[in-house]
Design an enzyme around this catalytic site. Sequence first.
Site, PDB file in Angstrom:
ATOM      1  N   LYS A  28       0.840  -1.199   0.000  1.00  0.00           N
ATOM      2  CA  LYS A  28       0.000   0.000   0.000  1.00  0.00           C
ATOM      3  C   LYS A  28       0.882   1.259   0.000  1.00  0.00           C
ATOM      4  CE  LYS A  28      -3.859  -2.275   2.399  1.00  0.00           C
ATOM      5  NZ  LYS A  28      -4.718  -2.252   3.607  1.00  0.00           N
ATOM      6  N   TYR A  68     -12.348  -2.454  -3.254  1.00  0.00           N
ATOM      7  CA  TYR A  68     -12.887  -2.600  -1.892  1.00  0.00           C
ATOM      8  C   TYR A  68     -14.414  -2.563  -1.873  1.00  0.00           C
ATOM      9  CZ  TYR A  68      -8.272  -2.229   0.378  1.00  0.00           C
ATOM     10  OH  TYR A  68      -6.994  -2.467   0.826  1.00  0.00           O
ATOM     11  N   ASN A 131      -1.814  -0.092   7.415  1.00  0.00           N
ATOM     12  CA  ASN A 131      -1.307  -1.451   7.653  1.00  0.00           C
ATOM     13  C   ASN A 131      -0.493  -2.026   6.489  1.00  0.00           C
ATOM     14  OD1 ASN A 131      -3.456  -1.983   6.010  1.00  0.00           O
ATOM     15  ND2 ASN A 131      -4.492  -3.413   7.384  1.00  0.00           N
ATOM     16  N   HIS A 134      -1.736  -5.525   1.423  1.00  0.00           N
ATOM     17  CA  HIS A 134      -3.025  -6.185   1.154  1.00  0.00           C
ATOM     18  C   HIS A 134      -2.756  -7.596   0.664  1.00  0.00           C
ATOM     19  CE1 HIS A 134      -6.971  -7.065  -0.560  1.00  0.00           C
ATOM     20  NE2 HIS A 134      -6.295  -7.570  -1.577  1.00  0.00           N
ATOM     21  N   GLU A 145      -9.595  -9.953  -7.927  1.00  0.00           N
ATOM     22  CA  GLU A 145      -8.628  -8.863  -7.760  1.00  0.00           C
ATOM     23  C   GLU A 145      -7.552  -8.903  -8.850  1.00  0.00           C
ATOM     24  OE1 GLU A 145      -9.280  -8.717  -2.899  1.00  0.00           O
ATOM     25  OE2 GLU A 145      -7.360  -9.424  -3.667  1.00  0.00           O
TER      26      GLU A 145
HETATM   27  P1  IDP Z   1      -7.689  -7.015   5.172  1.00  0.00           P
HETATM   28  O1  IDP Z   1      -6.888  -5.950   4.482  1.00  0.00           O
HETATM   29  O2  IDP Z   1      -6.910  -7.663   6.267  1.00  0.00           O
HETATM   30  O3  IDP Z   1      -8.304  -8.003   4.225  1.00  0.00           O
HETATM   31  P2  IDP Z   1     -10.355  -5.819   5.393  1.00  0.00           P
HETATM   32  O4  IDP Z   1     -11.341  -6.084   6.483  1.00  0.00           O
HETATM   33  O5  IDP Z   1     -10.632  -6.400   4.045  1.00  0.00           O
HETATM   34  O6  IDP Z   1      -8.916  -6.301   5.932  1.00  0.00           O
HETATM   35  O7  IDP Z   1     -10.189  -4.261   5.274  1.00  0.00           O
HETATM   36  C1  IDP Z   1      -9.500  -3.691   4.187  1.00  0.00           C
HETATM   37  C2  IDP Z   1      -8.615  -2.582   4.688  1.00  0.00           C
HETATM   38  O8  IDP Z   1      -9.446  -1.554   5.235  1.00  0.00           O
HETATM   39  C3  IDP Z   1      -7.682  -2.953   5.842  1.00  0.00           C
HETATM   40  O9  IDP Z   1      -6.486  -3.583   5.413  1.00  0.00           O
HETATM   41  C4  IDP Z   1      -7.412  -1.593   6.455  1.00  0.00           C
HETATM   42  O10 IDP Z   1      -6.452  -0.862   5.678  1.00  0.00           O
HETATM   43  C5  IDP Z   1      -8.764  -0.917   6.285  1.00  0.00           C
HETATM   44  N1  IDP Z   1      -9.553  -1.054   7.500  1.00  0.00           N
HETATM   45  C6  IDP Z   1     -10.203  -2.155   7.966  1.00  0.00           C
HETATM   46  N2  IDP Z   1     -10.812  -1.920   9.120  1.00  0.00           N
HETATM   47  C7  IDP Z   1     -10.575  -0.621   9.411  1.00  0.00           C
HETATM   48  C8  IDP Z   1     -10.954   0.235  10.478  1.00  0.00           C
HETATM   49  O11 IDP Z   1     -11.637  -0.159  11.429  1.00  0.00           O
HETATM   50  N3  IDP Z   1     -10.500   1.528  10.416  1.00  0.00           N
HETATM   51  C9  IDP Z   1      -9.747   2.008   9.408  1.00  0.00           C
HETATM   52  N4  IDP Z   1      -9.365   1.228   8.371  1.00  0.00           N
HETATM   53  C10 IDP Z   1      -9.774  -0.064   8.371  1.00  0.00           C
HETATM   54 MG    MG Z   2      -9.754  -7.788   2.781  1.00  0.00          MG
END
Ligand code: IDP
Ligand code: MG
Length: 168
Positions: A28, A68, A131, A134, A145
Amino acid sequence: MVATLLAIFSSFSSEMAANNERSFIMVKPDGVQRGLVGEIMKRFEQRGYKLVACKQMQASKEHLEKHYADLSSKGFFKGLVTYMASGPVVAMVWEGKDVVKTGRKMLGATNPLESNPGTIRGDYCIDVGRNICHGSDSVESAKREIDLWFKPDEIMNYSACEAPWVYE
Ligand code: IDP
Ligand code: MG
């Protein structure tokens, strides 16, 4: 004799097919800015996975909204799309046995504070909204994807010389 050869061939090809699973992995914008592209790629390479596609790009908000789409009802969706569009990302396809599930384990939990040390997120980040990487969460989402991010001719078909040393 023919039957034996056919049996050997079919077990060989089903073995090969099982090693052809693909996952969409992306560094990212924060991972790119923090100089972690090489570190993230290195971990997949060292594990034995095969890189079959890779490109750097700055994705549009429309593209990221598609990526997303399943999170569009979440309160953080707008911020997520803005963050993801804020700079270049490195999009990749990695191939190998069970790469989707194993890739997720290598990335660590979505919230880095819950990611185990030794995982990518557990070693390099803190906030869920930063984080750094992805990874597809199922084989089906990986297919969707990969189709969204890559044209078919951007995905390489080749045999890695290390394959017989990675797989028995
Ligand atoms: P993942 O990336 O581990 O698959 P997902 O639930 O698919 O997790 O969420 C996609 C991305 O959305 C996460 O990697 C993170 O960057 C962001 N995200 C998820 N939950 C939150 C939140 O509670 N606050 C802010 N960003 C979030
Ligand atoms: Mg995800």
